[in-house]
Write an enzyme that holds these catalytic residues in place. Structure first.
Site, PDB file in Angstrom:
ATOM      1  N   LYS A 177     -59.472 -14.681 -73.519  1.00 30.59           N
ATOM      2  CA  LYS A 177     -58.528 -14.719 -74.691  1.00 30.59           C
ATOM      3  C   LYS A 177     -59.771 -14.183 -76.036  1.00 30.59           C
ATOM      4  O   LYS A 177     -60.280 -15.269 -76.604  1.00 30.59           O
ATOM      5  CB  LYS A 177     -57.960 -16.076 -75.017  1.00 30.59           C
ATOM      6  CG  LYS A 177     -57.054 -15.911 -76.054  1.00 30.59           C
ATOM      7  CD  LYS A 177     -57.151 -17.182 -77.122  1.00 30.59           C
ATOM      8  CE  LYS A 177     -57.695 -17.378 -78.042  1.00 30.59           C
ATOM      9  NZ  LYS A 177     -57.308 -16.468 -79.397  1.00 30.59           N
ATOM     10  N   SER A 229     -65.606 -22.794 -83.521  1.00 28.47           N
ATOM     11  CA  SER A 229     -66.284 -23.754 -84.575  1.00 28.47           C
ATOM     12  C   SER A 229     -66.063 -25.415 -83.824  1.00 28.47           C
ATOM     13  O   SER A 229     -65.390 -25.498 -82.911  1.00 28.47           O
ATOM     14  CB  SER A 229     -65.342 -23.892 -85.622  1.00 28.47           C
ATOM     15  OG  SER A 229     -63.981 -24.161 -85.450  1.00 28.47           O
ATOM     16  N   THR A 232     -62.331 -26.733 -83.978  1.00 25.59           N
ATOM     17  CA  THR A 232     -61.581 -26.316 -82.734  1.00 25.59           C
ATOM     18  C   THR A 232     -62.014 -26.895 -81.577  1.00 25.59           C
ATOM     19  O   THR A 232     -61.224 -26.950 -80.502  1.00 25.59           O
ATOM     20  CB  THR A 232     -61.586 -24.798 -82.825  1.00 25.59           C
ATOM     21  OG1 THR A 232     -61.165 -24.418 -84.241  1.00 25.59           O
ATOM     22  CG2 THR A 232     -60.341 -24.364 -81.950  1.00 25.59           C
ATOM     23  N   GLY A 233     -63.339 -26.789 -81.271  1.00 26.69           N
ATOM     24  CA  GLY A 233     -63.869 -27.540 -80.083  1.00 26.69           C
ATOM     25  C   GLY A 233     -63.388 -28.675 -79.972  1.00 26.69           C
ATOM     26  O   GLY A 233     -63.147 -29.270 -78.708  1.00 26.69           O
ATOM     27  N   GLU A 250     -69.271 -24.153 -76.893  1.00 29.96           N
ATOM     28  CA  GLU A 250     -70.329 -23.638 -77.567  1.00 29.96           C
ATOM     29  C   GLU A 250     -70.043 -23.536 -79.047  1.00 29.96           C
ATOM     30  O   GLU A 250     -69.190 -22.758 -79.457  1.00 29.96           O
ATOM     31  CB  GLU A 250     -70.735 -22.065 -77.174  1.00 29.96           C
ATOM     32  CG  GLU A 250     -71.394 -22.169 -75.695  1.00 29.96           C
ATOM     33  CD  GLU A 250     -72.601 -22.544 -75.443  1.00 29.96           C
ATOM     34  OE1 GLU A 250     -73.298 -22.810 -76.420  1.00 29.96           O
ATOM     35  OE2 GLU A 250     -73.251 -22.821 -74.395  1.00 29.96           O
ATOM     36  N   CYS A 283     -74.128 -17.475 -84.725  1.00 30.85           N
ATOM     37  CA  CYS A 283     -74.075 -19.146 -84.273  1.00 30.85           C
ATOM     38  C   CYS A 283     -75.344 -19.582 -84.444  1.00 30.85           C
ATOM     39  O   CYS A 283     -75.614 -20.876 -85.156  1.00 30.85           O
ATOM     40  CB  CYS A 283     -73.450 -19.550 -83.151  1.00 30.85           C
ATOM     41  SG  CYS A 283     -74.420 -18.758 -81.780  1.00 30.85           S
ATOM     42  N   GLU A 385     -72.774 -25.360 -92.492  1.00 30.92           N
ATOM     43  CA  GLU A 385     -72.904 -24.090 -91.954  1.00 30.92           C
ATOM     44  C   GLU A 385     -72.338 -22.993 -92.671  1.00 30.92           C
ATOM     45  O   GLU A 385     -71.067 -23.099 -92.913  1.00 30.92           O
ATOM     46  CB  GLU A 385     -72.371 -23.921 -90.069  1.00 30.92           C
ATOM     47  CG  GLU A 385     -72.380 -22.459 -89.777  1.00 30.92           C
ATOM     48  CD  GLU A 385     -71.395 -22.233 -88.314  1.00 30.92           C
ATOM     49  OE1 GLU A 385     -70.525 -22.936 -88.197  1.00 30.92           O
ATOM     50  OE2 GLU A 385     -72.076 -21.522 -87.575  1.00 30.92           O
TER      51      GLU A 385
END
Ligand code: NAD
Length: 488
Positions: A177, A229, A232-233, A250, A283, A385
């Site tokens: 996806k 991010s 969302t993780g 990750e 990242c 970040e």
């Protein structure tokens, strides 16, 4: 003669059950350099997800029975086909993500190399005990259907290639996806895969923000390999908990690079290049630069001498190094951080708090490389970040103190120490809380060693043998030569 047909890069399809499929409604992203529309891509529905999952389930049974050697041959064939179309893929990456065409070619070349390196790894049976009464061993069996959810900064490599090869080699099947901002190259990866893998083994679905949650909730997907991010993780993990899906996360980073008093001066241009590569959208890029006070002025002078050579520009322009930010959300986020820098009166060493220098010169989401002079630790530009070409450079004097400051964050992806005194570097690196610590390097990644985040930067690892294991169940096998009496 190649043993595959080159694919065309004009039209874009989902790949479901061995076929290229379209959807009733389509969507598109924009080229971040020109803001012109990219071509239409499918807008998948929940029915498309179901179809892909059913095909994947069926394929998973037979693919798991294919020998490792044959799976490896298929994956190697896929790598050769990718290699033959590197420039087509690279042009697509530049149009959807923005990075300079030579950097996109490098992304592709490294992707091909990594796939080949993954093919050299294997998961062997481990024998724990072997005697006249019993033999105990462990082996790795595939989880089944894996969905790979991917962000937009390095769409082909390492984000897609670093998931596809380990998953398929270990006998899993995968539904890719892509990010809604960079769907193009991922759809073409799966289209090319049709010539090497049976129907349902490598599929791809493009869609909007509803697509990810449909996958994390789906009862017949066994694992989510997620990169994105932290926010969302957390949602992905929460959603996966309902079906006890396996999950690898990750996530974001805010990597410190600690420059010591005796740093090799040749390191400073390298550090500058890493910090601004891909406009800071890495990242594990350098996001906080801690410089010993005794060399602070020298480092600043070198940085100022290097920056004019890092040219902003459309990825197809000659000599461009710093691309635009890939999408309007990221552009706005960096713009907000710059407004905060201006509002709090922080001093700039280079760049501007206005995002588009040379009004009229750039149409896309460009931000000039900007360096903030010794901001406080609690300023947003240090604490968060940024994922943009804006970095803080901060003074340090005491070793223990700089390590404390480097670790004082919810992030823990990467960290580096730059010095000619390797003993000092080893001492400092051993105290840094990060999934990867580098000495005189940063963001140097490889297929043969694991990568992952400590603290909020992730859960589990990808790549290397440990990454391969994350696509497997461990099965213990205990064999007795004669029936157990239940006592000994
Ligand atoms: P994001 O979290 O917004 O999106 C990542 C992916 O998740 C996209 O495909 C998106 O469509 C999908 N998604 C969004 N909401 C979802 C939901 N509720 N459920 C399931 N999927 C959902 O991240 P982004 O903005 O695309 O990427 C930038 C972030 O990714 C940065 O924080 C960066 O550091 C991180 N990143 C981490 C690594 C790593 O290896 N640790 C690598 C690259 C990028």
């Amino acid at each position: 003669m190649p043993s595959f047909q080159p694919i065309s890069f004009d039209n874009f399809f989902n790949v479901i059950d061995g076929k290229l499929t379209s959807t009733e409604t389509t969507r598109r992203s924009v080229n971040p350099s020109t803001l012109k529309n990219n071509p239409d891509v499918p807008l998948s529905t929940i029915e498309d997800v179901d179809k892909a999952v059913q095909a994947a389930k069926k394929a998973a049974e037979s693919w798991a029975q294919v020998s490792w050697e044959d799976r490896k041959k298929a994956v190697e064939g896929f790598a050769s086909a990718l290699e033959a179309q590197i420039d087509d893929f690279a042009a697509l990456i530049t149009r959807e993500q923005g990075k300079p065409f030579p950097r996109a070619q490098l992304e592709m070349r490294t992707g091909v190399e990594w796939i080949r390196e993954f093919c050299q790894l294997s998961l062997l049976e481990t024998v724990i005990e072997d005697n006249s009464t019993r033999r105990i061993s462990t082996r790795y069996t595939p989880l089944g259907v894996v969905a790979a959810i991917i962000p937009w900064n390095y769409p082909v490599h390492p984000l897609a290639c670093g998931k596809i090869a380990p998953a398929l080699l270990t006998g899993n099947v995968m539904i890719l996806k892509p990010s809604p901002f960079t769907p193009y190259s991922n759809l073409k990866l799966a289209e090319l895969g049709l010539q090497f893998f049976p129907p349902g083994v490598l599929q791809a679905l493009s869609g909007d923000d509803r697509l990810g949650p449909w996958m994390t909730e789906h009862p017949d997907i066994d694992k989510i390999a997620f990169t994105g991010s932290i926010e969302t993780g957390k949602k992905v993990m929460e959603s996966c908990s309902k079906t006890l899906k396996r999950v690898t996360l990750e996530l974001g980073g805010n990597d410190p690079a600690i420059v010591c008093a005796d740093v090799d001066p040749a390191a400073i241009p390298t550090i500058t290049g890493i910090a601004f590569d891909n406009a800071g959208q890495i990242c594990c890029g350098i996001k906080r630069l801690y410089v010993h006070e005794s060399v602070y002025d020298t480092v600043v002078a070198t940085l100022l001498a290097v920056l004019p050579h890092l040219k902003l520009g459309d990825g197809f322009a000659d000599g461009a190094f710093i691309p635009p930010l890939t999408n309007v959300q990221q552009f706005e986020r960096v713009r907000e951080l710059l407004s905060e820098v201006e509002r709090t009166g922080l001093k700039l060493i280079a760049g501007s708090t206005k995002p588009t220098p040379g009004a009229g010169k750039y149409t896309g989401y460009f931000v000039a490389p900007t360096v903030i002079d010794n901001p406080p630790e609690d300023s947003k530009i240090v604490a968060e970040e940024q994922f943009g070409p804006v970095i803080p450079i901060i003074k340090w004097t005491d070793e223990e103190d700089v390590i404390k400051r480097a670790n004082n964050t919810r992030y823990g992806l990467g960290a580096s120490v730059w010095t000619q005194d390797i003993a000092q570097a080893e001492r400092m690196a051993s105290k840094l809380q990060a999934g990867t610590v580098w000495i005189n390097s940063h963001a140097e990644l490889g297929a043969s060693y694991p990568f992952g985040g400590h603290k909020n930067s992730g859960l589990g690892v990808e790549w290397g043998i440990e990454g391969m294991k994350s696509y497997c169940n461990i099965q213990t096998k205990l064999v007795r030569s004669s029936p157990w009496d239940g006592k000994s």
